[in-house]
Scaffold this motif. Structure first.
Motif, PDB file in Angstrom:
ATOM      1  N   LEU A   1      37.371  69.577  -3.419  1.00  0.00           N
ATOM      2  CA  LEU A   1      37.850  68.482  -4.232  1.00  0.00           C
ATOM      3  C   LEU A   1      37.446  67.162  -3.584  1.00  0.00           C
ATOM      4  CD1 LEU A   1      41.505  69.634  -5.072  1.00  0.00           C
ATOM      5  CD2 LEU A   1      39.462  69.857  -6.504  1.00  0.00           C
ATOM      6  N   LEU A   2      37.146  66.184  -4.424  1.00  0.00           N
ATOM      7  CA  LEU A   2      36.840  64.843  -3.944  1.00  0.00           C
ATOM      8  C   LEU A   2      38.048  63.950  -4.215  1.00  0.00           C
ATOM      9  CD1 LEU A   2      33.163  64.372  -5.182  1.00  0.00           C
ATOM     10  CD2 LEU A   2      33.964  65.088  -2.921  1.00  0.00           C
ATOM     11  N   GLU A   3      38.558  63.314  -3.176  1.00  0.00           N
ATOM     12  CA  GLU A   3      39.707  62.425  -3.305  1.00  0.00           C
ATOM     13  C   GLU A   3      39.235  60.987  -3.113  1.00  0.00           C
ATOM     14  OE1 GLU A   3      43.310  65.320  -1.780  1.00  0.00           O
ATOM     15  OE2 GLU A   3      42.333  64.009  -0.311  1.00  0.00           O
ATOM     16  N   THR A   4      39.403  60.185  -4.140  1.00  0.00           N
ATOM     17  CA  THR A   4      38.976  58.787  -4.097  1.00  0.00           C
ATOM     18  C   THR A   4      40.210  57.886  -4.092  1.00  0.00           C
ATOM     19  OG1 THR A   4      36.956  59.306  -5.328  1.00  0.00           O
ATOM     20  CG2 THR A   4      37.602  56.988  -5.200  1.00  0.00           C
ATOM     21  N   TYR A   5      40.425  57.212  -2.967  1.00  0.00           N
ATOM     22  CA  TYR A   5      41.535  56.280  -2.815  1.00  0.00           C
ATOM     23  C   TYR A   5      41.016  54.863  -3.021  1.00  0.00           C
ATOM     24  CZ  TYR A   5      43.958  60.187  -0.516  1.00  0.00           C
ATOM     25  OH  TYR A   5      44.527  61.406  -0.226  1.00  0.00           O
ATOM     26  N   ARG A   6      41.713  54.094  -3.847  1.00  0.00           N
ATOM     27  CA  ARG A   6      41.396  52.678  -4.024  1.00  0.00           C
ATOM     28  C   ARG A   6      42.665  51.873  -3.747  1.00  0.00           C
ATOM     29  NH1 ARG A   6      39.013  50.502  -9.034  1.00  0.00           N
ATOM     30  NH2 ARG A   6      40.842  51.378 -10.087  1.00  0.00           N
ATOM     31  N   PHE A   7      42.510  50.715  -3.114  1.00  0.00           N
ATOM     32  CA  PHE A   7      43.707  49.913  -2.842  1.00  0.00           C
ATOM     33  C   PHE A   7      43.387  48.426  -2.801  1.00  0.00           C
ATOM     34  CE2 PHE A   7      42.022  50.888   1.374  1.00  0.00           C
ATOM     35  CZ  PHE A   7      42.198  49.715   2.090  1.00  0.00           C
ATOM     36  N   LEU A   8      44.432  47.651  -3.064  1.00  0.00           N
ATOM     37  CA  LEU A   8      44.324  46.193  -3.096  1.00  0.00           C
ATOM     38  C   LEU A   8      45.670  45.615  -2.686  1.00  0.00           C
ATOM     39  CD1 LEU A   8      42.480  43.767  -3.935  1.00  0.00           C
ATOM     40  CD2 LEU A   8      43.510  43.949  -6.218  1.00  0.00           C
ATOM     41  N   ASN A   9      45.684  44.756  -1.701  1.00  0.00           N
ATOM     42  CA  ASN A   9      46.915  44.127  -1.222  1.00  0.00           C
ATOM     43  C   ASN A   9      47.138  42.780  -1.921  1.00  0.00           C
ATOM     44  OD1 ASN A   9      47.820  46.015   0.869  1.00  0.00           O
ATOM     45  ND2 ASN A   9      45.962  45.418   1.952  1.00  0.00           N
ATOM     46  N   GLY A  10      48.413  42.453  -2.146  1.00  0.00           N
ATOM     47  CA  GLY A  10      48.770  41.136  -2.655  1.00  0.00           C
ATOM     48  C   GLY A  10      48.507  40.909  -4.122  1.00  0.00           C
ATOM     49  N   VAL A  11      49.113  41.735  -4.980  1.00  0.00           N
ATOM     50  CA  VAL A  11      48.996  41.535  -6.428  1.00  0.00           C
ATOM     51  C   VAL A  11      50.395  41.363  -7.011  1.00  0.00           C
ATOM     52  CG1 VAL A  11      46.802  42.735  -6.708  1.00  0.00           C
ATOM     53  CG2 VAL A  11      48.937  44.043  -6.782  1.00  0.00           C
ATOM     54  N   PRO A  12      50.539  40.565  -8.087  1.00  0.00           N
ATOM     55  CA  PRO A  12      51.876  40.320  -8.658  1.00  0.00           C
ATOM     56  C   PRO A  12      52.386  41.535  -9.430  1.00  0.00           C
ATOM     57  CG  PRO A  12      50.220  39.223  -9.986  1.00  0.00           C
ATOM     58  CD  PRO A  12      49.495  39.810  -8.794  1.00  0.00           C
ATOM     59  N   LEU A  13      53.646  41.828  -9.236  1.00  0.00           N
ATOM     60  CA  LEU A  13      54.248  42.976  -9.913  1.00  0.00           C
ATOM     61  C   LEU A  13      54.452  42.710 -11.401  1.00  0.00           C
ATOM     62  CD1 LEU A  13      55.473  45.803  -9.629  1.00  0.00           C
ATOM     63  CD2 LEU A  13      57.638  44.740  -8.992  1.00  0.00           C
ATOM     64  N   ARG A  14      54.620  41.427 -11.756  1.00  0.00           N
ATOM     65  CA  ARG A  14      54.840  41.070 -13.156  1.00  0.00           C
ATOM     66  C   ARG A  14      54.290  39.677 -13.403  1.00  0.00           C
ATOM     67  NH1 ARG A  14      61.382  39.679 -13.306  1.00  0.00           N
ATOM     68  NH2 ARG A  14      61.219  37.682 -12.198  1.00  0.00           N
ATOM     69  N   ASP A  15      54.395  39.214 -14.619  1.00  0.00           N
ATOM     70  CA  ASP A  15      53.956  37.872 -14.969  1.00  0.00           C
ATOM     71  C   ASP A  15      54.992  36.844 -14.516  1.00  0.00           C
ATOM     72  OD1 ASP A  15      52.357  35.913 -16.026  1.00  0.00           O
ATOM     73  OD2 ASP A  15      52.989  36.233 -18.109  1.00  0.00           O
ATOM     74  N   GLY A  16      54.560  35.586 -14.326  1.00  0.00           N
ATOM     75  CA  GLY A  16      55.499  34.519 -13.982  1.00  0.00           C
ATOM     76  C   GLY A  16      55.306  34.023 -12.558  1.00  0.00           C
ATOM     77  N   LYS A  17      55.721  32.769 -12.321  1.00  0.00           N
ATOM     78  CA  LYS A  17      55.499  32.146 -11.006  1.00  0.00           C
ATOM     79  C   LYS A  17      56.368  32.759  -9.913  1.00  0.00           C
ATOM     80  CE  LYS A  17      58.756  28.344 -11.856  1.00  0.00           C
ATOM     81  NZ  LYS A  17      58.898  26.863 -11.897  1.00  0.00           N
ATOM     82  N   ASN A  18      57.469  33.408 -10.298  1.00  0.00           N
ATOM     83  CA  ASN A  18      58.346  34.033  -9.296  1.00  0.00           C
ATOM     84  C   ASN A  18      58.061  35.518  -9.114  1.00  0.00           C
ATOM     85  OD1 ASN A  18      59.814  31.618  -8.845  1.00  0.00           O
ATOM     86  ND2 ASN A  18      61.036  32.008 -10.691  1.00  0.00           N
TER      87      ASN A  18
END
Length: 466
Positions: free
Chosen positions: A298-315
């Motif tokens: 099996l081939l396991e492809t992990y992708r990741f990104l740090n620091g993204v907003p969980l929802r819309d809005g300035k807070n």
């Protein structure tokens, strides 16, 4: 202390009392079967008993112990068998194993227990968790960041169109009929690759005083986290759960309680987050691994990104996102795909372990809820609904019985040897049912010794056989 005085003490007093007695010396032998039953007797002493006068002829403790014995033995007829044995032989296993003075009828048990809120059972779960921690057995469950993974999940344990009580959740169907249900959040300690889970205090989804809206799984989870946050923080806990829990209020509460999290994050319910992931696709880091399953790669492809907003809005809360896509090497067929958000900073070194922690949440369904529903505990069976608390209290006793067996499987060498020798869990409980129906055993140790002798098993040298 008199029974009347015990009943006037509130549940916080009970917690302080038990925690005050939980020194290391006091707990040295508590995790044999007899020790846990003894502690349960102390907890039952605090159950509210509102009977007066001649109504108090039956011992309230016998009701709670009798109900628990049914779940522990996984035998709905356990008490009737013991009553027959008492009449024929003058003794019975309900008394010798669980400490009952008298075997009460099931109707009497239901009547007495209906007044008891399930929260009175909570100190027993806390006591066992503390004992497992102090004795070092919790360390076996630690995983990424040396944390314990606690999985949250809601499940139902009762449904009816007619039978209901004040604690039922109700839903009006399209045809105008009403479905009454009992739902509960069942937190458990899990570990990737480990087939045991540790049940924690449940939180019931039930009408709350002063709230017009019906209770829901998210609200119940918040109550549980607030009530248990201090203890979880001391233990070092990462909360895992499905997409239902992956929202800003839950995540902010977890951070406020200084708890870590790895939560399933679906694309459909997090459009803003995935818009950022797509916009920053050139910044996404990728780790590719090849895994042999025994018959294919099996081939396991992990992708990741740090620091993204969980929802819309300035807070919006910033979280770290990762995804795993598993495909077959020969055909490229996708066999697994899921994504998670976490407060842990993700690196190429740690992404696999973080995803593994997130995936472990399925164990709450397979190793806990599924076992309770299909492996003899009959989670969804109506053992008695009552008018107030009975249904939820019996569910708590069922979870406690499951926890007793987990502890024995972790710490009782005789229990371990017998369970691993017999072919299935079902066989083990069938044997327990048959033996306790026809033979009297002076103690749990005597029952285990009888089974060891019958199976011609011997404990390894150096193991205490007492």
């Amino acid at each position: 202390m008199s029974k009347a005085k015990l009943n006037t003490l509130n549940q916080q007093s009970l917690v302080r009392f038990l925690e005050g007695r939980q020194s290391k010396k006091f707990r040295e032998k508590v995790f044999d079967f007899a020790g846990m039953v003894k502690k349960f007797h102390e907890v039952i002493d605090y159950f509210p008993d509102r009977r007066t006068g001649k109504n108090t002829s039956k011992d309230f403790k016998d009701a709670a112990l009798g109900a628990f014995s049914l779940f522990f033995s996984q035998n709905p007829s356990f008490l009737s068998y013991q009553n027959t044995m008492q009449q024929a032989k003058g003794h019975n296993n309900a008394s010798s194993l669980f400490g009952l003075k008298e075997v009460l009828s099931e109707n009497h048990i239901r009547y007495l227990l209906d007044e008891v809120a399930p929260s009175y059972i909570a100190p027993m779960f806390s006591y066992i968790l503390d004992g497992l921690n102090d004795s070092g057995y919790l360390d076996e469950f630690r995983s990424f960041n040396h944390n314990l993974l606690v999985a949250l999940d809601g499940t139902g344990h009762f449904s009816s169109h007619t039978l209901h009580c004040k604690n039922c959740k109700h839903m009006v169907q399209k045809d105008g009929s009403i479905t009454y249900t009992h739902l509960v959040v069942t937190p458990v300690v899990v570990k990737p690759g480990f087939n045991k889970v540790i049940s924690l205090t449940p939180e019931f989804i039930t009408p709350q005083d002063g709230h017009d809206k019906q209770d829901c799984e998210n609200a119940a989870a918040k109550r549980w986290l607030k009530a248990n946050g201090s203890k979880l923080r001391q233990l070092g806990v990462t909360i895992t759960g499905d997409d239902l829990y992956c929202n800003q209020p839950i995540c902010e509460l977890l951070l406020e309680e200084k708890l870590d999290f790895i939560l399933v994050c679906k694309k459909d319910s997090h459009k803003t987050l995935y818009e950022y992931v797509n916009f920053l696709k050139d910044d996404i880091q990728v780790v590719e691994l090849r895994r042999w399953t025994g018959n294919k790669f099996l081939l396991e492809t992990y992708r990741f990104l740090n620091g993204v907003p969980l929802r819309d809005g300035k807070n919006a809360l910033e979280v770290n996102w990762c995804e795993l896509v598993t495909t077959t090497e020969d055909t490229g067929k996708v066999v697994y795909k899921n994504a998670f958000v976490t407060n842990f900073e993700i690196t190429c070194k740690d992404v696999k372990a973080i995803v593994s922690g997130g995936r472990a949440r399925w164990k709450i369904e397979n190793e806990n809820n599924n076992v309770l529903k299909t492996k003899g505990y009959h989670l969804e069976h109506n053992f008695g609904h009552g008018k107030k608390n009975l249904s939820n209290l019996l569910l708590s006793l069922n979870l406690l019985a499951f926890l007793f067996h987990t502890v024995l499987d972790l710490m009782d060498e005789k229990y371990q040897l017998i369970r691993r020798t017999l072919p299935t869990r079902k066989t083990f409980f069938e044997d327990i049912r048959a033996l306790t129906r026809y033979w009297y055993f002076d103690s749990w140790t005597e029952l285990m010794d009888f089974m060891l002798e019958g199976l011609e098993l011997k404990l390894p040298e150096g193991i205490d056989s007492s």
